[in-house]
Design a protein around this motif. Structure first.
Motif, mmCIF file in Angstrom:
data_model
loop_
_atom_site.group_PDB
_atom_site.id
_atom_site.type_symbol
_atom_site.label_atom_id
_atom_site.label_comp_id
_atom_site.label_asym_id
_atom_site.label_seq_id
_atom_site.Cartn_x
_atom_site.Cartn_y
_atom_site.Cartn_z
ATOM 1 N N LEU A 48 0.873 -1.174 0.000
ATOM 2 C CA LEU A 48 0.000 0.000 0.000
ATOM 3 C C LEU A 48 0.908 1.222 0.000
ATOM 4 O O LEU A 48 1.858 1.293 0.772
ATOM 5 C CB LEU A 48 -0.916 0.005 1.216
ATOM 6 C CG LEU A 48 -1.960 1.132 1.287
ATOM 7 C CD1 LEU A 48 -3.230 0.637 1.982
ATOM 8 C CD2 LEU A 48 -1.430 2.372 2.003
ATOM 9 N N MET A 49 0.614 2.178 -0.862
ATOM 10 C CA MET A 49 1.502 3.324 -1.033
ATOM 11 C C MET A 49 0.705 4.626 -1.052
ATOM 12 O O MET A 49 -0.281 4.758 -1.765
ATOM 13 C CB MET A 49 2.292 3.176 -2.341
ATOM 14 C CG MET A 49 3.306 4.259 -2.603
ATOM 15 S SD MET A 49 4.476 3.736 -3.905
ATOM 16 C CE MET A 49 3.386 3.678 -5.345
ATOM 17 N N TYR A 50 1.152 5.574 -0.225
ATOM 18 C CA TYR A 50 0.590 6.919 -0.240
ATOM 19 C C TYR A 50 1.396 7.769 -1.224
ATOM 20 O O TYR A 50 2.626 7.808 -1.160
ATOM 21 C CB TYR A 50 0.664 7.554 1.153
ATOM 22 C CG TYR A 50 -0.200 6.872 2.177
ATOM 23 C CD1 TYR A 50 -1.551 7.187 2.303
ATOM 24 C CD2 TYR A 50 0.337 5.918 3.033
ATOM 25 C CE1 TYR A 50 -2.350 6.564 3.254
ATOM 26 C CE2 TYR A 50 -0.458 5.279 3.988
ATOM 27 C CZ TYR A 50 -1.794 5.614 4.090
ATOM 28 O OH TYR A 50 -2.578 4.987 5.027
ATOM 29 N N THR A 67 4.051 -9.675 -13.299
ATOM 30 C CA THR A 67 2.655 -9.337 -13.546
ATOM 31 C C THR A 67 2.124 -8.608 -12.319
ATOM 32 O O THR A 67 2.127 -9.139 -11.211
ATOM 33 C CB THR A 67 1.818 -10.598 -13.808
ATOM 34 O OG1 THR A 67 2.400 -11.301 -14.899
ATOM 35 C CG2 THR A 67 0.396 -10.224 -14.152
ATOM 36 N N VAL A 68 1.684 -7.371 -12.527
ATOM 37 C CA VAL A 68 1.267 -6.513 -11.419
ATOM 38 C C VAL A 68 -0.180 -6.097 -11.643
ATOM 39 O O VAL A 68 -0.600 -5.820 -12.767
ATOM 40 C CB VAL A 68 2.160 -5.256 -11.345
ATOM 41 C CG1 VAL A 68 1.723 -4.358 -10.202
ATOM 42 C CG2 VAL A 68 3.612 -5.640 -11.185
ATOM 43 N N LEU A 69 -0.947 -6.063 -10.560
ATOM 44 C CA LEU A 69 -2.301 -5.500 -10.594
ATOM 45 C C LEU A 69 -2.327 -4.364 -9.591
ATOM 46 O O LEU A 69 -2.028 -4.568 -8.410
ATOM 47 C CB LEU A 69 -3.342 -6.558 -10.229
ATOM 48 C CG LEU A 69 -4.807 -6.096 -10.287
ATOM 49 C CD1 LEU A 69 -5.212 -5.772 -11.724
ATOM 50 C CD2 LEU A 69 -5.742 -7.157 -9.702
ATOM 51 N N PHE A 122 -0.483 -5.434 -6.206
ATOM 52 C CA PHE A 122 -0.343 -6.879 -6.031
ATOM 53 C C PHE A 122 0.662 -7.398 -7.062
ATOM 54 O O PHE A 122 0.420 -7.276 -8.268
ATOM 55 C CB PHE A 122 -1.681 -7.591 -6.240
ATOM 56 C CG PHE A 122 -2.773 -7.153 -5.292
ATOM 57 C CD1 PHE A 122 -3.013 -7.850 -4.123
ATOM 58 C CD2 PHE A 122 -3.563 -6.045 -5.594
ATOM 59 C CE1 PHE A 122 -4.028 -7.456 -3.253
ATOM 60 C CE2 PHE A 122 -4.579 -5.647 -4.729
ATOM 61 C CZ PHE A 122 -4.798 -6.352 -3.553
ATOM 62 N N LEU A 123 1.810 -7.914 -6.594
ATOM 63 C CA LEU A 123 2.704 -8.653 -7.475
ATOM 64 C C LEU A 123 2.082 -10.041 -7.578
ATOM 65 O O LEU A 123 2.197 -10.861 -6.677
ATOM 66 C CB LEU A 123 4.109 -8.709 -6.887
ATOM 67 C CG LEU A 123 4.727 -7.353 -6.509
ATOM 68 C CD1 LEU A 123 6.123 -7.549 -5.937
ATOM 69 C CD2 LEU A 123 4.775 -6.430 -7.711
ATOM 70 N N ILE A 140 -10.249 -15.808 -3.734
ATOM 71 C CA ILE A 140 -9.934 -14.760 -4.703
ATOM 72 C C ILE A 140 -8.855 -15.243 -5.652
ATOM 73 O O ILE A 140 -7.814 -15.734 -5.226
ATOM 74 C CB ILE A 140 -9.443 -13.482 -3.985
ATOM 75 C CG1 ILE A 140 -10.520 -12.934 -3.041
ATOM 76 C CG2 ILE A 140 -9.013 -12.427 -5.001
ATOM 77 C CD1 ILE A 140 -11.717 -12.348 -3.726
ATOM 78 N N ASP A 141 -9.103 -15.087 -6.939
ATOM 79 C CA ASP A 141 -8.102 -15.390 -7.956
ATOM 80 C C ASP A 141 -7.705 -14.066 -8.594
ATOM 81 O O ASP A 141 -8.494 -13.433 -9.297
ATOM 82 C CB ASP A 141 -8.675 -16.342 -9.007
ATOM 83 C CG ASP A 141 -7.628 -16.787 -10.024
ATOM 84 O OD1 ASP A 141 -6.879 -15.924 -10.514
ATOM 85 O OD2 ASP A 141 -7.564 -17.996 -10.324
ATOM 86 N N LEU A 142 -6.474 -13.603 -8.342
ATOM 87 C CA LEU A 142 -6.036 -12.302 -8.844
ATOM 88 C C LEU A 142 -6.009 -12.242 -10.365
ATOM 89 O O LEU A 142 -6.263 -11.188 -10.951
ATOM 90 C CB LEU A 142 -4.659 -11.960 -8.275
ATOM 91 C CG LEU A 142 -4.616 -11.625 -6.778
ATOM 92 C CD1 LEU A 142 -3.179 -11.408 -6.319
ATOM 93 C CD2 LEU A 142 -5.460 -10.383 -6.469
ATOM 94 N N ASN A 143 -5.694 -13.359 -11.008
ATOM 95 C CA ASN A 143 -5.705 -13.367 -12.471
ATOM 96 C C ASN A 143 -7.109 -13.116 -13.008
ATOM 97 O O ASN A 143 -7.302 -12.340 -13.950
ATOM 98 C CB ASN A 143 -5.175 -14.701 -13.004
ATOM 99 C CG ASN A 143 -3.678 -14.836 -12.818
ATOM 100 O OD1 ASN A 143 -2.941 -13.856 -12.929
ATOM 101 N ND2 ASN A 143 -3.218 -16.039 -12.514
#
Length: 321
Positions: A48-50, A67-69, A122-123, A140-143
């Motif tokens: 998490l990034m501000y 692969t990043v989301l 999410f990496l 949960i499936d990130l793909n």
């Protein structure tokens, strides 16, 4: 996870300036200002990034090696990005973007000279393992989640969703002692909220504009701000730029977040406020003329609309401070 992010590469203009446990602070430098990214490792592969930027523009050299989301929320300000088709789009306060960071390199512009928000990333390969291990109650499936929002590898833009705005508002003021644990709970909540969104029902088509047209709108902006003595009409600006009046109005508001007439009046009144304070010898009628008003009463009415008080009261208040 930080090692994975290092491999991804934020670019040569991003530097780490502080680190403390699960937190890193990165700074991006540019001739027009600077930006800070305060990044927390929530789980392996999940951060998490501000984001806090005060600049006109910067060059993003980010290149994802994995692969990043990413989910971006704009709290305040405005940011311009290039789409997968080479067009320009804008994020404003309350907007959400979901993408794979495939089109994140290049010039990024901030039309209002500032941008504040949150990125949750999410990496995917590492993050999926973490979700199964740390949140076994979530299926949960990130793909699949990425495919849901980012079909054809395009960014997904969601405009002012009340539920998600409430969610992100709760992340901006978290006590330090509970920060990481709170983030972990909220990550699970966010994933559930995203699975429940019907992309067709909630997505409002955002406007995309050709880069050549946006360049003309920025020239119009420069003209307006360089000539505070002139009150331009949309017709005049249309003739100068070669953009039809309706299109000019639409694009100017898309870039700067406010109608062109409103921008002109606001810019002039803020300039007037500076003159009222900086040189008290100049009378209000002369200030009005400097800003293109041949009638001091009309100028005073416009000033009150923007600043909430008359020019004289504004000057008097500043003298009392």
């Amino acid at each position: 996870m930080f090692d994975a992010l290092d491999k991804a590469g934020f670019g040569s203009n991003v530097h780490e300036i502080a680190a403390d446990g699960e937190c890193r602070v990165l700074r991006i430098d540019d001739e027009s200002g600077e930006g800070f990214m305060t990044l927390y490792r929530v789980f392996d592969g999940i951060y998490l990034m501000y984001n806090d930027f005060h600049m006109n523009h910067c060059v993003s050299e980010y290149h994802n090696a994995d692969t990043v989301l990413c989910i971006d929320h704009c709290r305040e300000g405005r940011i311009e990005h290039e789409s997968s088709l080479g067009e320009r789009y804008y994020m404003e306060a309350g907007d959400l973007r979901i993408d794979h960071r495939l089109h994140h390199e290049g010039l990024v512009e901030l039309p209002l000279s500032h941008y504040h928000g949150i990125t949750i990333g999410f990496l995917q390969e590492i993050a999926q393992i973490s979700i199964r291990r740390e949140m076994p109650f979530l299926s949960i499936d990130l793909n699949m989640l990425g495919d849901k929002f980012c079909s054809e590898k395009k960014e997904y833009l969601l405009r002012t969703n009340e539920t998600l705005n409430t969610f992100f508002s709760q992340l901006y003021h978290v006590p330090k002692a509970m920060r990481i644990d709170y983030f972990r709970v909220k990550i699970a909540e966010l994933l559930l909220l995203l699975t429940d969104i019907d992309t067709a029902a909630y997505s409002e088509q955002r406007l995309y504009f050709p880069a050549s047209q946006i360049a003309k709108i920025k020239e119009i902006h420069s003209l307006i701000t360089s000539r505070p003595d002139k009150i331009f009409t949309v017709k005049e600006l249309s003739e100068i730029s070669g953009i039809p009046p309706a299109s000019l109005r639409k694009m100017f508001k898309a870039v700067y977040g406010t109608p062109v007439y409103q921008f002109i009046k606001s810019y002039k009144m803020k300039a007037a406020a500076e003159i009222l304070i900086s040189d008290r010898r100049i009378n209000i009628a002369d200030i009005a003329q400097r800003l293109g008003y041949d009638n001091a009463s009309k100028f005073s009415a416009a000033f009150r609309d923007v600043m909430g008080v008359s020019p004289q009261n504004y000057r008097n208040r500043q003298e009392d401070i």
